[in-house]
Enzyme design. Sequence first.
Site, PDB file in Angstrom:
ATOM      1  N   PHE A 103      -8.853  -4.805  -0.005  1.00 56.11           N
ATOM      2  CA  PHE A 103      -8.692  -4.202   1.313  1.00 56.11           C
ATOM      3  C   PHE A 103      -7.218  -4.204   1.682  1.00 56.11           C
ATOM      4  O   PHE A 103      -6.555  -5.244   1.647  1.00 56.11           O
ATOM      5  CB  PHE A 103      -9.481  -4.985   2.361  1.00 56.11           C
ATOM      6  CG  PHE A 103     -10.971  -4.750   2.319  1.00 56.11           C
ATOM      7  CD1 PHE A 103     -11.566  -4.161   1.218  1.00 56.11           C
ATOM      8  CD2 PHE A 103     -11.773  -5.129   3.377  1.00 56.11           C
ATOM      9  CE1 PHE A 103     -12.940  -3.948   1.178  1.00 56.11           C
ATOM     10  CE2 PHE A 103     -13.142  -4.916   3.353  1.00 56.11           C
ATOM     11  CZ  PHE A 103     -13.734  -4.327   2.253  1.00 56.11           C
ATOM     12  N   GLU A 104      -6.706  -3.037   2.057  1.00 53.62           N
ATOM     13  CA  GLU A 104      -5.300  -2.897   2.402  1.00 53.62           C
ATOM     14  C   GLU A 104      -5.168  -2.178   3.734  1.00 53.62           C
ATOM     15  O   GLU A 104      -6.161  -1.939   4.432  1.00 53.62           O
ATOM     16  CB  GLU A 104      -4.567  -2.142   1.290  1.00 53.62           C
ATOM     17  CG  GLU A 104      -4.662  -2.822  -0.070  1.00 53.62           C
ATOM     18  CD  GLU A 104      -3.883  -2.112  -1.164  1.00 53.62           C
ATOM     19  OE1 GLU A 104      -3.101  -1.194  -0.834  1.00 53.62           O
ATOM     20  OE2 GLU A 104      -4.044  -2.470  -2.342  1.00 53.62           O
ATOM     21  N   GLY A 105      -3.935  -1.836   4.092  1.00 52.89           N
ATOM     22  CA  GLY A 105      -3.704  -1.088   5.323  1.00 52.89           C
ATOM     23  C   GLY A 105      -4.241  -1.800   6.546  1.00 52.89           C
ATOM     24  O   GLY A 105      -3.916  -2.954   6.823  1.00 52.89           O
TER      25      GLY A 105
ATOM     26  N   SER B 202       0.799  -1.109   0.000  1.00 54.03           N
ATOM     27  CA  SER B 202       0.000   0.000   0.000  1.00 54.03           C
ATOM     28  C   SER B 202       0.857   1.189   0.000  1.00 54.03           C
ATOM     29  O   SER B 202       0.763   2.043   0.723  1.00 54.03           O
ATOM     30  CB  SER B 202      -0.840  -0.003   1.171  1.00 54.03           C
ATOM     31  OG  SER B 202      -1.668  -1.005   1.131  1.00 54.03           O
TER      32      SER B 202
ATOM     33  N   THR C  78      -0.336  -1.525  -3.234  1.00 53.67           N
ATOM     34  CA  THR C  78       0.715  -1.633  -2.294  1.00 53.67           C
ATOM     35  C   THR C  78       0.757  -2.776  -1.305  1.00 53.67           C
ATOM     36  O   THR C  78      -0.269  -3.290  -1.022  1.00 53.67           O
ATOM     37  CB  THR C  78       0.679  -0.398  -1.481  1.00 53.67           C
ATOM     38  OG1 THR C  78      -0.572  -0.311  -0.976  1.00 53.67           O
ATOM     39  CG2 THR C  78       0.865   0.787  -2.336  1.00 53.67           C
TER      40      THR C  78
END
Length: 550
Positions: A336-338, A3, A12
């Site tokens: 979905f990241e972070g 990310s 990312t």
Amino acid sequence: MLSTALRTRPRTFIAASATLAAATALGGLVALAPSASAGEFLTNGGFETGGLSGWSCDAGTATVVSGQAHSGSYALQGTPSASGTAQCKQTVSVAPSTTYTLTAQVKGSYVYLGVDGGASTWTPGTGSGYAQLSVSFTTGASQTSAAVFVHGWYGQPAYLADDISLQGPGSGTTTPPTTPPTTPPTTPPTTPPTTPPTTPPTTPPTSPPPSGDLPTHALVGYLHETFANGSGYTKLADVPDSWDIIDLAFGETSSPTSGQIHFNRCSVSECPSVESDADFKAAIKAKQAKGKKVLLSIGGANGEVQLTTTAARDAFVSSVSSIIDQWGLNGIDIDFEGHSLSLNTGDTDFKNPTTPVIVNLISAVKSLKAKYGSGFVLTMAPETFFVQNGYQFYGSGPWNGQDPRCGAYLPVIYALRGDLTLLHVQDYNSGPIMGLDNQYHTMGGADFHIAMTDMLLTGFPVAGNTANMFPALAPSQVAIGMPASVNAGNGYVAPSQVDQALDCLTKKTNCGGYTTHGTWPSLRGLMTWSINWDRFNNGEFQNNFDSYFG
């Protein structure tokens, strides 16, 4: 899409994702003020002795340096390796049932601060300067000692730490106790699992997974639809017909926990060549008439989504449905990241998750699938940290000292495996990841893609536990995620390396130094971030795919 967000927005990884990590959200970066009666409990927290007195550090990994201090003359420098985090620790006397605050000034990528057997925090990067980490903890009813630590992460660059302070009631102490604490260490084990599978641990699904009417080998790409960057805006109608799945990037939320997803197309002021809504909708229908799938990609580097409540779950289903219906889309891509997905402490069985953000996401996607039926296309684009890193670490671990996001996609993939059209893990912006050969593999060559994909098609023991196996996916459910160019993200590989990875996985030839656990000619294909960046790079990624698969 770690990310690293470049609203040049390369897709990312964390860790390196990290590769990786310990502990809690970045809210822990806010310092807590000690009480007026607080005392200092650490020795040589500023390293002004010019040495490591008071500290116990991993052998050969730590030193005290001058000229790089946050304050004073000296700072700690730790240099992680592929198998160690360069941890330094200090054990102090504490009072039972008492709250203490641990702070430090740190500089570098993936620096962690915490207490053995208790709370910890971390930063994925501080830029060119120092940043403060802070974490509070309360001792047990009979606890008289505590071991605090600072460390980096496996395979990451050297870090700096200075002005480490442990504040609490009383006058403090300058003499560490001679008896170490009995609580287990917080850092994850550095010894890799010794029993990797050599054959797929489970039989394939008895019914074929949903293909979404895709061609035998499919090309997937993300189209920058809600923002502009250095790659330039590309109209949907101008996307070449080589692209079989077009992911519209991104559906986002203005409040991570609301569940309310919006899809705001790029404005004329930001994207002067943007087409009208009517032309955009017509382009969607034209692509679909040619058998292409147009999906809403939800999340991305800047689109954190946390379905913490059933109300957020229901809002997610309702808002996503509205977007699908408005534009006539074929399905969704979960990107979905972070901090979107994280496992609660004690949630250790990926087959039976209990964490609300996990359970609610699974429920929401199943509701969408039920609403739209068998033709609904579902893809996922997790980072390696959330999937393959689960081979070593899962959640916060047995001592609550790991990053709770480790392997957090595994329960989602497992629960939705019967509905999943395609999984294309982001094999980029990643730290080193251990493969089934118990060796760390680094992005940027065919080897990384071969090893990471082999894990998905073979299955693996989660957190090294052979009694808890993540089952292999069908080859037709898997594509390899790669950056389209050097501009698109870290981990770019030239067409020859792309071909080598495909040769090895589909033909078991040209494998280099990695031996796969099978041969999968029906591997679905490739994904890239992004269509825009590939167009900017004269179509290299698309043209190579067409050349390879004919």
